[in-house]
Design an enzyme around this catalytic site. Structure first.
Site, PDB file in Angstrom:
ATOM      1  N   HIS A   1       0.914  -1.289  -0.215  1.00 52.28           N
ATOM      2  CA  HIS A   1       0.088   0.091   0.092  1.00 52.28           C
ATOM      3  C   HIS A   1       0.914   1.120  -0.009  1.00 52.28           C
ATOM      4  CE1 HIS A   1       0.115   1.441   4.277  1.00 52.28           C
ATOM      5  NE2 HIS A   1       0.124   0.012   4.537  1.00 52.28           N
TER       6      HIS A   1
ATOM      7  N   GLU B   1      -5.642   1.542   1.561  1.00 52.16           N
ATOM      8  CA  GLU B   1      -5.259   0.553   2.618  1.00 52.16           C
ATOM      9  C   GLU B   1      -5.854   0.985   4.003  1.00 52.16           C
ATOM     10  OE1 GLU B   1      -3.287  -1.979   5.587  1.00 52.16           O
ATOM     11  OE2 GLU B   1      -3.098   0.241   5.377  1.00 52.16           O
ATOM     12  N   GLU B   2      -5.164   2.227   4.580  1.00 50.96           N
ATOM     13  CA  GLU B   2      -5.244   2.732   5.929  1.00 50.96           C
ATOM     14  C   GLU B   2      -6.895   2.773   6.299  1.00 50.96           C
ATOM     15  OE1 GLU B   2      -3.091   2.030   7.890  1.00 50.96           O
ATOM     16  OE2 GLU B   2      -1.088   2.583   7.005  1.00 50.96           O
TER      17      GLU B   2
ATOM     18  N   ASP C   1       5.256   2.686   7.485  1.00 49.67           N
ATOM     19  CA  ASP C   1       4.286   2.039   7.100  1.00 49.67           C
ATOM     20  C   ASP C   1       3.736   3.020   6.160  1.00 49.67           C
ATOM     21  OD1 ASP C   1       1.648   0.920   6.850  1.00 49.67           O
ATOM     22  OD2 ASP C   1       1.076   1.778   8.721  1.00 49.67           O
TER      23      ASP C   1
ATOM     24  N   ASP D   1       4.197  -4.941   3.781  1.00 52.83           N
ATOM     25  CA  ASP D   1       3.636  -3.864   4.533  1.00 52.83           C
ATOM     26  C   ASP D   1       4.574  -3.505   6.039  1.00 52.83           C
ATOM     27  OD1 ASP D   1       2.090  -1.770   5.846  1.00 52.83           O
ATOM     28  OD2 ASP D   1       0.146  -2.987   5.834  1.00 52.83           O
TER      29      ASP D   1
ATOM     30  N   HIS E   1       1.896   4.523  12.969  1.00 52.02           N
ATOM     31  CA  HIS E   1       0.907   5.510  12.696  1.00 52.02           C
ATOM     32  C   HIS E   1       1.134   6.707  13.655  1.00 52.02           C
ATOM     33  CE1 HIS E   1      -2.324   2.505  10.958  1.00 52.02           C
ATOM     34  NE2 HIS E   1      -1.202   2.574  10.237  1.00 52.02           N
TER      35      HIS E   1
HETATM   36  N1  DPN Z   1       0.746  -1.733   8.310  1.00 47.38           N
HETATM   37  C1  DPN Z   1      -0.607  -1.593   9.247  1.00 47.38           C
HETATM   38  C2  DPN Z   1      -1.560  -0.660   8.720  1.00 47.38           C
HETATM   39  O1  DPN Z   1      -1.569  -0.350   7.430  1.00 47.38           O
HETATM   40  O2  DPN Z   1      -2.123   0.089   9.525  1.00 47.38           O
HETATM   41  C3  DPN Z   1      -1.502  -2.769   9.106  1.00 47.38           C
HETATM   42  C4  DPN Z   1      -0.631  -3.991   9.682  1.00 47.38           C
HETATM   43  C5  DPN Z   1      -0.760  -4.036  11.075  1.00 47.38           C
HETATM   44  C6  DPN Z   1       0.096  -4.762   9.120  1.00 47.38           C
HETATM   45  C7  DPN Z   1       0.002  -4.968  11.809  1.00 47.38           C
HETATM   46  C8  DPN Z   1       0.984  -5.672   9.727  1.00 47.38           C
HETATM   47  C9  DPN Z   1       0.960  -5.720  11.066  1.00 47.38           C
HETATM   48 ZN    ZN Z   2       0.452  -0.445   6.508  1.00 45.74          ZN
END
Ligand code: DPN
Ligand code: ZN
Length: 471
Positions: free
Chosen positions: A123, A169-170, A135, A198, A285
């Protein structure tokens, strides 16, 4: 000069006696090496991250799917792909996405069987809190450099490779869900596996593989196994990223991740280093998910494992009966010394040299006195291999000069010398080298690396990341 400590004394008379060893043959690189997966340059991956960081900086500090930071990210990735010869499609997300979200970006390399598609996705959007470097600038940048590397190498492809950068994606895996949902069932059936990336550079991360025991995961796992990393299942990320959209339609999925807000266990900290009890990514985040929130070593290992998987899935001949995963155990020397035997004191993390990847390596010779050091292990070359190549990384560091070989390094299988190098081949860094083991298919052989020095002027032969490849 890098010289090892050794209990040795050298008399002048002996020193004067050196220099009469026979000339050695140059290391021969078999044609099969052209089929080996390339080393993806992590410096270039970080260059893409720098661009994504700058894009966030110009756009309110984030790359949220609905903002200009996302659209500029799309334009950057698209521009680089087009310059490399890709046909790139922007797919507007017309249902299920957040209002105003930018498009998915899809790029396919136009070679290989279009009925057998292997997809690799990440993403490209971030959260509004920060620039989203781990991320998921990390996955996006690693994928982009892999796509550019594939184009640059342009190998003959057996299967089709398609890359995707997902929007939104988020906000709920929306871009990838739209993509898979929008495919005809015939086109969905052509996708043999989807690989997701990811968060692959978490600063306190671990080495996680999605669906680690599945056949889709085999090359991803094999690559990290070959580095001695002992990867684990990506439990934290299950159902939380874009691979889930493909899973919903029964498409096999895998991928790499280094972890988000979950905490590293003490067992994981013993195995991988880092801080037990702390989050894999302390900036998950948050506004601090900046360029300093990147684990370059992890990013490098993931980037190379993506290339390995692309090559295994799409470039190399069918491996029927030629599963080379794990044929060389502890090839990265990261997990103790077993099953290597011989002068295992040469294995470890020593000051004066550094690893090709990880922290440990085997340092053969380098004393500046008459000495031979050797390590070996038994390797079974699977019977079904029509080609088998032993790859290893070697750094030759010498105080000798000129092109006369005094100190030598050999690779042997059951006592037969397959490669000989010497101080005359010295260079500043690691060089990947290989020997052809095709002739040993169906046999278990003793593989030995040996460094031999004459009485003066040290040459160290530093070996790392030894693996058997089916190509
Ligand atoms: N990368 C996280 C997101 O896009 O918020 C999702 C995620 C969480 C992926 C935990 C892997 C482990
Ligand atoms: Zn992510």
């Amino acid at each position: 000069m890098i010289r090892r400590f050794a209990v040795a004394s050298v008399s002048l008379a002996v020193v004067l006696g050196c220099g009469t060893l026979p000339a050695v043959a140059a290391d021969s690189v078999p044609a099969a090496v052209t089929a080996a997966a390339p080393d993806v340059d992590v410096t270039k991956v970080k260059g893409h991250l720098n661009e994504l960081s700058a894009i966030a900086g110009r756009n309110g500090g984030n790359r949220r799917s609905t903002g200009q930071g996302y659209r500029d990210s799309v334009a950057y990735v698209k521009g680089r792909l087009q310059a490399a010869g890709y046909t790139v499609t922007e797919q507007p997300c017309t249902s299920g996405c957040t209002s105003g979200a930018g498009p998915n970006l899809i790029a396919e390399w136009p070679q290989g069987d279009a009925a057998n598609v292997y997809m690799f996705g990440a993403h490209l959007d971030g959260v509004s809190a920060g620039p989203g470097m781990n991320d998921n600038g990390s996955g996006s940048a690693a994928l982009l450099e892999n796509a550019l590397t594939l184009a640059q190498q342009n190998p003959t492809l057996r299967n089709r490779v398609r890359f995707a950068w997902w929007t939104d994606e988020e906000q709920g895996l929306n871009g990838s869900d739209f993509y898979v949902r929008s495919l005809s069932s015939a086109d969905r059936a052509k996708i043999k596996a989807y690989y997701n990336f990811d968060m692959i550079a978490s600063t306190n991360g671990g080495y996680f593989v999605n669906h680690i025991t599945s056949s889709a995961a085999a090359p991803m796992k094999a690559y990290w196994d070959s580095l001695g990393l002992r990867p684990e299942e990506n439990t934290e990320g299950a159902g939380r990223s874009d691979d889930y959209s493909f899973e919903q339609y029964g498409i096999p999925t895998s991928g790499y991740a280094m972890g988000a807000s979950a905490r590293k266990t003490s067992a994981q900290a013993s195995k991988w280093g880092g801080t037990a009890g702390s989050a894999y990514d302390p900036c998950y985040h948050r506004s601090c998910d900046t360029l300093t929130n990147i684990n370059t070593t992890g990013l490098d290992r993931a980037s190379d494992g993506i290339a390995y998987t692309i090559w295994q899935r799409a470039v190399l001949a069918e491996t029927g009966g030629c599963d080379t995963a794990g044929a060389v155990a502890n090839g990265g020397f990261e997990s103790g010394t077993a099953p290597w035997t011989g002068d295992t004191g040469s294995i470890g993390a020593r000051s004066g040299q550094s690893a090709h990847t990880g922290t440990r390596f085997a340092w053969l010779a380098g004393y500046g006195s008459t000495r031979t050091e050797s390590i070996s292990q038994t390797v079974t070359v699977p019977a079904g291999c029509t080609r088998a190549t032993l790859n290893y990384w070697l750094r030759i560091d010498t105080d000798e000069s000129g092109s006369t070989p005094y100190d030598r390094f050999t690779v042997k299988a059951d006592g037969t010398t397959l490669a000989t190098l010497s101080n005359a081949d010295a260079g500043s860094g690691y060089v990947q080298r290989s020997v052809d083991l095709t002739a040993y298919a169906g046999r278990t052989v003793t593989l030995a690396f040996t460094g031999t020095e004459d009485s003066s002027l040290q040459t160290g032969f530093v070996v790392d990341d030894v693996s058997l490849q089916s190509g």
